[in-house]
Design an enzyme around this catalytic site. Structure first.
Site, PDB file in Angstrom:
ATOM      1  N   ARG A  73       0.811  -1.229   0.000  1.00 54.97           N
ATOM      2  CA  ARG A  73       0.000   0.000   0.000  1.00 54.97           C
ATOM      3  C   ARG A  73       0.837   1.269   0.000  1.00 54.97           C
ATOM      4  O   ARG A  73       0.484   2.254  -0.612  1.00 54.97           O
ATOM      5  CB  ARG A  73      -0.914   0.008   1.235  1.00 54.97           C
ATOM      6  N   TYR A  77       0.459   4.526  -2.463  1.00 57.06           N
ATOM      7  CA  TYR A  77       0.251   5.910  -2.032  1.00 57.06           C
ATOM      8  C   TYR A  77       1.343   6.824  -2.586  1.00 57.06           C
ATOM      9  O   TYR A  77       1.093   7.946  -3.006  1.00 57.06           O
ATOM     10  CB  TYR A  77       0.212   5.997  -0.500  1.00 57.06           C
ATOM     11  N   TYR A  99     -12.203  11.361  -1.189  1.00 59.64           N
ATOM     12  CA  TYR A  99     -13.490  11.366  -0.497  1.00 59.64           C
ATOM     13  C   TYR A  99     -13.286  11.778   0.964  1.00 59.64           C
ATOM     14  O   TYR A  99     -12.187  11.663   1.504  1.00 59.64           O
ATOM     15  CB  TYR A  99     -14.207  10.013  -0.629  1.00 59.64           C
TER      16      TYR A  99
HETATM   17  C1  LIG Z   1      -8.418   5.711   4.420  1.00 64.38           C
HETATM   18  S1  LIG Z   1      -9.602   6.187   5.614  1.00 64.38           S
HETATM   19  C2  LIG Z   1     -10.349   7.554   4.795  1.00 64.38           C
HETATM   20  C3  LIG Z   1     -11.064   8.519   5.701  1.00 64.38           C
HETATM   21  C4  LIG Z   1     -11.616   9.728   4.962  1.00 64.38           C
HETATM   22  N1  LIG Z   1     -10.529  10.507   4.386  1.00 64.38           N
HETATM   23  C5  LIG Z   1     -12.464  10.638   5.843  1.00 64.38           C
HETATM   24  O1  LIG Z   1     -12.258  11.846   5.799  1.00 64.38           O
HETATM   25  O2  LIG Z   1     -13.315  10.131   6.578  1.00 64.38           O
HETATM   26  C6  LIG Z   1     -10.731   4.882   5.516  1.00 64.38           C
HETATM   27  C7  LIG Z   1     -11.464   4.685   6.815  1.00 64.38           C
HETATM   28  O3  LIG Z   1     -12.378   5.760   7.012  1.00 64.38           O
HETATM   29  C8  LIG Z   1     -13.560   5.278   7.612  1.00 64.38           C
HETATM   30  N2  LIG Z   1     -14.659   5.389   6.643  1.00 64.38           N
HETATM   31  C9  LIG Z   1     -14.581   5.506   5.316  1.00 64.38           C
HETATM   32  N3  LIG Z   1     -15.797   5.542   4.762  1.00 64.38           N
HETATM   33  C10 LIG Z   1     -16.681   5.451   5.785  1.00 64.38           C
HETATM   34  C11 LIG Z   1     -18.097   5.414   5.885  1.00 64.38           C
HETATM   35  N4  LIG Z   1     -18.875   5.484   4.798  1.00 64.38           N
HETATM   36  N5  LIG Z   1     -18.630   5.297   7.099  1.00 64.38           N
HETATM   37  C12 LIG Z   1     -17.878   5.207   8.223  1.00 64.38           C
HETATM   38  N6  LIG Z   1     -16.568   5.244   8.191  1.00 64.38           N
HETATM   39  C13 LIG Z   1     -15.955   5.359   6.995  1.00 64.38           C
HETATM   40  C14 LIG Z   1     -13.332   3.792   7.930  1.00 64.38           C
HETATM   41  O4  LIG Z   1     -12.762   3.672   9.225  1.00 64.38           O
HETATM   42  C15 LIG Z   1     -12.330   3.437   6.847  1.00 64.38           C
HETATM   43  O5  LIG Z   1     -11.600   2.276   7.159  1.00 64.38           O
END
Ligand SMILES: C[S@@+](CC[C@H](N)C(=O)[O-])C[C@H]1O[C@@H](n2cnc3c(N)ncnc32)[C@H](O)[C@@H]1O
Length: 275
Positions: A73, A77, A99
């Protein structure tokens, strides 16, 4: 040193939910900059960004790199950040879109901005609506009530961390907990059992925890599954799941500090009365 090349970089977030969570400033960068470089998983959001941007470079396929021997990973990145930077170095105004919030659990934007600035380019980040923002709204939890700890699940597992059971604990990325090779985007029952065993040093196994998944479009339903901590290894976790652990103990007053503050207040009041 300012680089006279006109390239520049802004990192923006698209929010979690299609339609409505994109800030006006993020939208204006997406629509007006020379190129949008993005890793947006949600198909409708991606399609909208593609339609309104002048040029669109999609980074989603870069995740395939993890399948190559010797790559993981981190290489993915780094390659994503390098693509953003090479567009900027060619003189373009680059909008990198991710996102949620572009700087929360999103190392690519932090890497790209740091490198761009080191080379003398203008680079900055605009905040977006993150999973944590949605969690607060959907679960009705105010981080101000008891305080909050927030960390990545695997990091919690493999480092010595001090967990305070009187605060809310948010564990990100439980769906890849324990995946130390950084090669696949999944976990398994055995790794999750290790996570539970470590959490059980602080919380009872029957403590209620929440599997939270914010709806990413208006047709989806938000997931708020309440389960026993001990049942976590058998639960269905996805890449978008966040694990929420409410406090297990009530706050205890620190009477020594309260006494100190009261003594200061009393002496200030006396001084003011004498003045
Ligand atoms: C790489 S991080 C990205 C977070 C993203 N940049 C943000 O601002 O929330 C990925 C993690 O964010 C959280 N996440 C992403 N999508 C989500 C969702 N739809 N609902 C809840 N948690 C979410 C989960 O913990 C997931 O493993």
């Amino acid at each position: 040193m300012t680089n006279l090349n006109k390239g520049s970089l802004v990192c923006v977030g698209t929010g979690m939910r299609m339609g409505g969570q994109l800030t006006p400033i993020a939208r204006s960068y997406i629509e007006s900059f020379d190129v949008v470089v993005a890793a947006i998983p949600h198909i409708f959001t991606r399609k909208w960004v593609m339609d309104v941007s002048k040029e669109y470079i999609c980074l989603n396929s870069y995740y395939e790199d993890m399948k190559i021997d010797g790559k993981n990973r981190r290489d993915t990145y780094r390659r994503m950040a390098d693509t953003i930077l090479s567009e900027m170095r060619s003189g373009k105004r680059v909008c990198a879109a991710f996102y949620g919030h572009p700087g929360i659990f999103a190392c690519i934007s932090h890497m790209a901005i740091a490198d761009a600035r080191a080379e003398g380019y203008d680079a900055h980040m605009e905040p977006g609506i993150s999973a944590l923002d949605c969690l607060v709204a959907d679960l009705g939890i105010d981080p101000g009530s008891y305080g909050m700890q927030s960390m990545e699940s695997t990091q919690f597992m493999i480092y010595q961390r001090m967990i305070d059971p009187t605060t809310l604990l948010v564990l990100w990325q439980p769906g890849i907990a324990g995946e130390l090779a950084l090669k696949v985007l999944e976990t398994n029952e055995e790794y999750l059992q290790v996570l539970v065993n470590k959490l059980a040093l602080t919380y009872p196994l029957d403590h209620e925890v929440i599997l939270y998944e914010a709806a990413t479009d208006p047709l989806e339903k938000t997931r708020i599954d309440k389960i026993r901590l001990g049942d976590l290894p058998q639960a269905k976790l996805r890449q978008i799941t966040t694990l929420v652990i409410p406090p297990a103990k009530t706050l205890e007053r620190d009477q020594a500090i309260i006494d100190q503050i009261n003594a200061i207040t009393a002496s200030l009041t006396k001084l003011r009365a004498a003045a």
